[in-house]
Enzyme design. Structure first.
Site, PDB file in Angstrom:
ATOM      1  N   ASP A 141      -2.300   7.938   0.656  1.00  0.00           N
ATOM      2  CA  ASP A 141      -3.261   6.851   0.870  1.00  0.00           C
ATOM      3  C   ASP A 141      -4.289   6.778  -0.246  1.00  0.00           C
ATOM      4  O   ASP A 141      -4.873   5.719  -0.497  1.00  0.00           O
ATOM      5  CB  ASP A 141      -3.938   7.019   2.229  1.00  0.00           C
ATOM      6  CG  ASP A 141      -2.969   6.684   3.345  1.00  0.00           C
ATOM      7  OD1 ASP A 141      -2.200   7.581   3.741  1.00  0.00           O
ATOM      8  OD2 ASP A 141      -2.944   5.516   3.787  1.00  0.00           O
TER       9      ASP A 141
ATOM     10  N   ALA B  72      -0.508   2.304   2.952  1.00  0.00           N
ATOM     11  CA  ALA B  72      -1.480   1.987   1.914  1.00  0.00           C
ATOM     12  C   ALA B  72      -1.082   0.776   1.063  1.00  0.00           C
ATOM     13  O   ALA B  72      -1.887  -0.153   0.891  1.00  0.00           O
ATOM     14  CB  ALA B  72      -1.733   3.225   1.048  1.00  0.00           C
TER      15      ALA B  72
END
Lengths: 359, 359
Positions: free
Chosen positions: A235, A46
């Site tokens: 994420d 991420a």
């Protein structure tokens, strides 16, 4: 190991799909190449996706033949639109694009070079802040580990996934320097084996003892009392502390609860999404079934069978003992802790709710 | 589909490592070929291993040049010793060998052909009884399913794993005939993908809707309420109802408890081991790490990393709602239910405690 960076007017990144067999670096001035790299997981993790997105729209603004601020803006927004559609779950992508968009919107003078310079400054700031966030996450997280421990981790949360030393993995490497890592057990992380390929590779380079297991073996080790602590990345984190992360994370969280193993999530502030109230609001990306059916060139699923291949799952906040950020360690109740952290963060972000930032 | 059988003085089996890409049948008069097939999982599934072991020692007794009962006995025990060392966990192997050994020990007359005939009769009886056990397990188990349901299963428990329609999978196919299978979700079952390769292949041939998932996706589906019932097989069941089965089974049992999904184990009586008091007494086989590190020819684990590759895990009895056998459905408390069942079983077996039957 730098996963993605700006070099001489181009975006340079390591193709993570080739690791650990080959260390292939790609250098490009085409934002679409960066976007496709994000989509195909050549760039993944991420925070690294956020940095790559920022550099992608920056490189678009540096294309030849953009002679006015309006030209630069047009190129920027084309790239923004393209990049924002590459992956839906990691909010860092949208957070980074929102910051870049703010630079364009706030740009007042008529010099396109100044706008380009501002964009590069902002992208570099996003990168630098993530590097620093990783370092601090490592320090805050390692402070939770008070004796030599066996860690279990999932997917990859190291240098490859970030612009620094990683999120959950930064906790491991920092704890290792403090003598508090007995060994690390790495879930292989089906379908794409980021644990077996990337985490094992990074930890070995760091001189840390690592054992790879199939994902379903984690339960057996916890039953035998062989896991002391679980650390994973994220994420996207909703404002109530629910966490979207690599498929298999929720499974580990349930096992951790059953076996009284501390379950920690590590993520920079850019992973928190104040626009999602809970995990139910987080879009979960489904990948192409070939991610599951093919390994190398080998088909491992009988022809004709359906395949369900979500990339992520959602872990409810009540299964998480702590969320480690660069601002400190958050503990339940998370809604209050997260709100307090975001309200004191000078870089508080307001990414678009769930996807495509619009012009 | 017959996984293993006696044909014209030879043992014939399908090489399950080649499925579903290739249907390769092996026919051999060499017990060592059968033993290596068991060791290398060309023949797999606890009941099928038992049948194969019985035919293996039978074919050894049929070798050329065995002119006396003593010659036959010597050949038999050589094979018995070899076969008993192929795999440690599935107790059906030891149960079958014990039955065969009893035939040799009780053989009184001096005609080696009579002994050979008795051995073949016993091996065929073991096969026939398993076929019948599978049918009854299917009926007893399907009676637990009272409305159209989504099944989750793990590994392969079908015709390939048995001498009949399977154990857990027999419940699925029987329930399907009764209109009670909405769809089946099959764990791919790392490391060797028996779910993705074998279960999906068998269910598709049976016309049943099957979806393959990576093992860690099961938690996500249960969280979403999409799994109604879990059925798995067993490689050995202790006298208290603890179950050794394919790695990942315990993980599913923990998830089932968390999500209130019924968790059923299906196994013939030959899988129960009265000599093990609890799961802690069951030896858990560790496989070669190449089972994990290599898929097809592709290496998926970074060089230098350790690998831990248990073939099985242990599910404690308290996580199991019912154990389905050919004698009926056992419910907790299992120690009493299992003892009662075994005491009324005319074929009650006394396999050697944990491994090598001795001469």
């Amino acid at each position: 190991m730098v996963s993605v960076e700006w070099r001489d007017g181009a975006v340079r990144f390591i193709d993570q799909t080739k690791l650990p067999h080959e260390e292939l670096f790609v250098e490009t001035t085409d934002y679409r190449v960066v976007g496709e790299a994000i989509r195909s997981l050549q760039i993944r993790g991420a925070p690294a996706i956020g940095v790559a997105a920022a550099f992608a729209v920056t490189v678009a603004a540096h294309a030849h033949g953009l002679n006015s601020v309006q030209d630069v803006r047009d190129a920027f927004y084309s790239a923004l639109h393209f990049i924002s559609r590459t992956r839906p779950t990691a909010v860092n992508l949208f957070a980074a694009l929102s910051r870049m968009q703010r630079v364009v919107e706030q740009h007042a003078d008529a010099d396109p070079d100044n706008l380009r310079r501002s964009l590069l400054n902002e992208a570099t700031a996003i990168q630098r802040e993530d590097t620093e966030a990783c370092r601090r996450i490592g320090e805050y997280g390692a402070a939770l580990i008070t004796s030599p421990s066996t860690f279990l981790t999932h997917c990859n949360t190291g240098a490859l996934a970030t612009a620094g030393s990683g999120t959950a993995q930064s906790i491991i490497t920092t704890a290792a320097r403090q003598g508090n890592v007995r060994r690390v057990v790495a879930d292989e992380t089906r379908p794409l084996f980021q644990g077996a390929r990337l985490t094992a590779w990074e930890l070995l380079r760091a001189g840390i003892d690592v054992t790879v297991i199939t994902d379903s073996t984690a339960a057996f080790l916890m039953q035998k009392g062989e896991i002391d602590v679980i650390v994973v990345g994220a994420d996207r984190i909703a404002s109530n502390g629910d966490v979207a992360n690599k498929i298999g994370t929720y499974n580990l969280a349930v096992l951790a609860e059953k076996h009284n193993v501390p379950f920690y999530v590590a993520a920079p502030i850019s992973t928190f999404d104040p626009h999602t109230q809970s995990g139910r609001d987080i879009p979960i990306e489904e990948r192409n079934e070939r991610d599951v059916t093919l390994v190398g060139g080998t088909r491992i699923v009988a022809e004709g069978a359906r395949v369900f291949a979500p990339a992520f799952d959602m872990t409810p906040n009540e299964l998480i003992q702590a969320i480690v950020t660069e601002k400190g360690v958050l503990k339940p109740p998370y809604t209050e802790a997260i709100a307090a952290m975001l309200s004191t963060d000078k870089n508080e972000l307001a990414p678009q709710p769930q996807g495509v930032p619009t012009r």
